[in-house]
Design an enzyme around this catalytic site. Structure first.
Site, mmCIF file in Angstrom:
data_model
loop_
_atom_site.group_PDB
_atom_site.id
_atom_site.type_symbol
_atom_site.label_atom_id
_atom_site.label_comp_id
_atom_site.label_asym_id
_atom_site.label_seq_id
_atom_site.Cartn_x
_atom_site.Cartn_y
_atom_site.Cartn_z
ATOM 1 N N GLU A 45 0.811 -1.225 0.000
ATOM 2 C CA GLU A 45 0.000 0.000 0.000
ATOM 3 C C GLU A 45 0.843 1.274 0.000
ATOM 4 O O GLU A 45 1.886 1.337 0.643
ATOM 5 C CB GLU A 45 -0.899 -0.026 1.234
ATOM 6 C CG GLU A 45 -1.922 1.096 1.290
ATOM 7 C CD GLU A 45 -3.104 0.710 2.164
ATOM 8 O OE1 GLU A 45 -4.032 0.046 1.658
ATOM 9 O OE2 GLU A 45 -3.094 1.052 3.354
ATOM 10 N N LYS B 69 0.612 4.627 1.519
ATOM 11 C CA LYS B 69 -0.144 5.199 2.645
ATOM 12 C C LYS B 69 0.678 6.314 3.273
ATOM 13 O O LYS B 69 1.667 6.048 3.955
ATOM 14 C CB LYS B 69 -0.412 4.068 3.651
ATOM 15 C CG LYS B 69 -1.377 4.392 4.768
ATOM 16 C CD LYS B 69 -1.560 3.153 5.649
ATOM 17 C CE LYS B 69 -2.767 3.226 6.536
ATOM 18 N NZ LYS B 69 -2.924 1.998 7.349
ATOM 19 N N GLU C 53 -5.868 -8.167 6.041
ATOM 20 C CA GLU C 53 -5.492 -6.758 5.910
ATOM 21 C C GLU C 53 -5.146 -6.131 7.261
ATOM 22 O O GLU C 53 -5.862 -6.342 8.236
ATOM 23 C CB GLU C 53 -6.673 -5.930 5.368
ATOM 24 C CG GLU C 53 -7.356 -6.435 4.133
ATOM 25 C CD GLU C 53 -8.570 -5.560 3.783
ATOM 26 O OE1 GLU C 53 -9.224 -5.858 2.791
ATOM 27 O OE2 GLU C 53 -8.865 -4.592 4.514
ATOM 28 N N SER C 54 -4.100 -5.350 7.263
ATOM 29 C CA SER C 54 -3.709 -4.483 8.386
ATOM 30 C C SER C 54 -2.920 -5.190 9.490
ATOM 31 O O SER C 54 -3.201 -6.346 9.828
ATOM 32 C CB SER C 54 -4.912 -3.804 9.058
ATOM 33 O OG SER C 54 -5.755 -3.193 8.123
HETATM 34 O O1 LIG Z 1 -1.004 0.044 7.542
HETATM 35 P P1 LIG Z 1 -1.479 -1.345 7.785
HETATM 36 O O2 LIG Z 1 -1.769 -1.631 9.229
HETATM 37 O O3 LIG Z 1 -0.537 -2.368 7.176
HETATM 38 O O4 LIG Z 1 -2.895 -1.487 7.013
HETATM 39 C C1 LIG Z 1 -2.991 -1.465 5.599
HETATM 40 C C2 LIG Z 1 -4.463 -1.534 5.170
HETATM 41 O O5 LIG Z 1 -4.986 -2.768 5.511
HETATM 42 C C3 LIG Z 1 -5.274 -0.400 5.791
HETATM 43 O O6 LIG Z 1 -4.737 0.778 5.290
HETATM 44 C C4 LIG Z 1 -6.762 -0.474 5.499
HETATM 45 C C5 LIG Z 1 -7.525 -1.583 5.470
HETATM 46 N N1 LIG Z 1 -8.803 -1.281 5.167
HETATM 47 C C6 LIG Z 1 -8.909 0.044 5.008
HETATM 48 C C7 LIG Z 1 -10.001 0.823 4.674
HETATM 49 C C8 LIG Z 1 -9.802 2.170 4.526
HETATM 50 C C9 LIG Z 1 -8.551 2.751 4.747
HETATM 51 C C10 LIG Z 1 -7.443 1.984 5.077
HETATM 52 C C11 LIG Z 1 -7.611 0.616 5.212
#
Ligand SMILES: O=P(O)(O)OC[C@@H](O)[C@@H](O)c1c[nH]c2ccccc12
Length: 263
Positions: free
Chosen positions: A51, A53, A215-216
């Protein structure tokens, strides 16, 4: 209680009004990109969606003054399967110009990461060069979710449907979504917990030709091995890659072996 998700969605309404004043043309994309679903389905390694970001509501500024095209090139060199580009400005400091720049630079699929609640946002995503759009189940009632899903598919886009619990998974399956993402971060509280992926994977219909993305909150190969063992085909990773000085190594360390689950 007003959650951050509520605030983000409230701010979207004003942006959508502005977008409706400037509709975009539905020009055909020149670059032919691979299908994200095909790249993930029965993949023998855990794939990485990297991503772009710049900032987030929970972490503030993550990466200042970055060049999205340069980051995207490094992600591709490391073997990323897809690049996610945040296009929300007020909360994430992203833009559709970021997406367009990335789409002009690399030929893998680009995911438009935004809070989509109106078809005009799908038009903007496609116009900027996205091949995949995100729909967040928690942000949409079922009728709207269904019509936005159909609209995106009618435009030739793939859709990543994001869920956070079993009720939302049911709603994604009602759409017949093929690419389902489990957000380990609760968009209402911003708590991150990888066991979200475990819980939902336990009831995920893997036998039905669907792929699961975790995700995340993925930081290292230990996290990657964990979610791969739950059945994830890919991870979606933002912050840890944005902060990494060695992007290529960081991406590669997440491409762990996975067991292909077949019925
Ligand atoms: O920075 P991280 O913790 O690796 O997460 C990425 C991504 O999953 C996260 O930006 C995200 C997942 N779903 C979203 C919905 C909207 C905005 C952002 C997101």
């Amino acid at each position: 209680m007003t959650t951050i998700l509520d605030k983000i969605l409230a701010a979207k309404i004003g942006q959508i009004e502005q977008m409706l004043l400037r509709p975009v043309s539905d020009q055909a994309e020149i670059i032919v990109r691979k299908s994200l679903f095909d790249a993930l389905y029965q993949s023998k390694t855990l794939q990485v969606i990297s991503e772009i970001k710049r900032a987030s509501p929970s972490k503030g500024l993550i990466a200042e003054g970055i060049n999205p095209a340069e980051k995207a090139t490094r992600y591709v060199d490391a073997g990323a399967v897809c690049i996610s580009v945040l296009t929300d400005t007020p909360f994430f400091q992203g833009t559709f110009d970021d997406l367009a720049e990335v789409a002009r630079t690399v030929d893998i699929p680009i995911l438009c990461k935004d809070f989509i609640i109106h078809p005009i946002q799908i038009d903007y995503a496609k116009n900027a060069g996205a091949a995949v759009v995100l729909l967040i189940v928690a942000a949409l009632e079922q009728g709207m979710l269904n019509s936005l899903y159909k609209y995106a598919v009618s435009k030739g886009l793939e859709v990543l449907v994001e869920v956070h619990d079993s009720v939302e998974l049911d709603r994604a399956l009602q759409l017949d979504a093929k690419i389902i993402g489990i957000n380990n971060r609760d968009l209402r509280t911003f708590q991150v917990d990888l066991s979200r992926t475990a819980e939902i994977a336990a009831i995920f219909p893997f036998e039905e030709e669907r792929v699961l993305i975790s995700e995340s909150g993925i930081w290292d190969s230990i996290d990657a091995i964990k979610v791969a063992s739950y059945g994830a085909s890919a991870v979606l990773v933002g912050e840890s890659l944005m902060r990494s000085g060695e992007i290529e190594n960081a991406v590669r360390s997440l491409q762990v072996k996975r067991e292909v689950i077949t019925s």
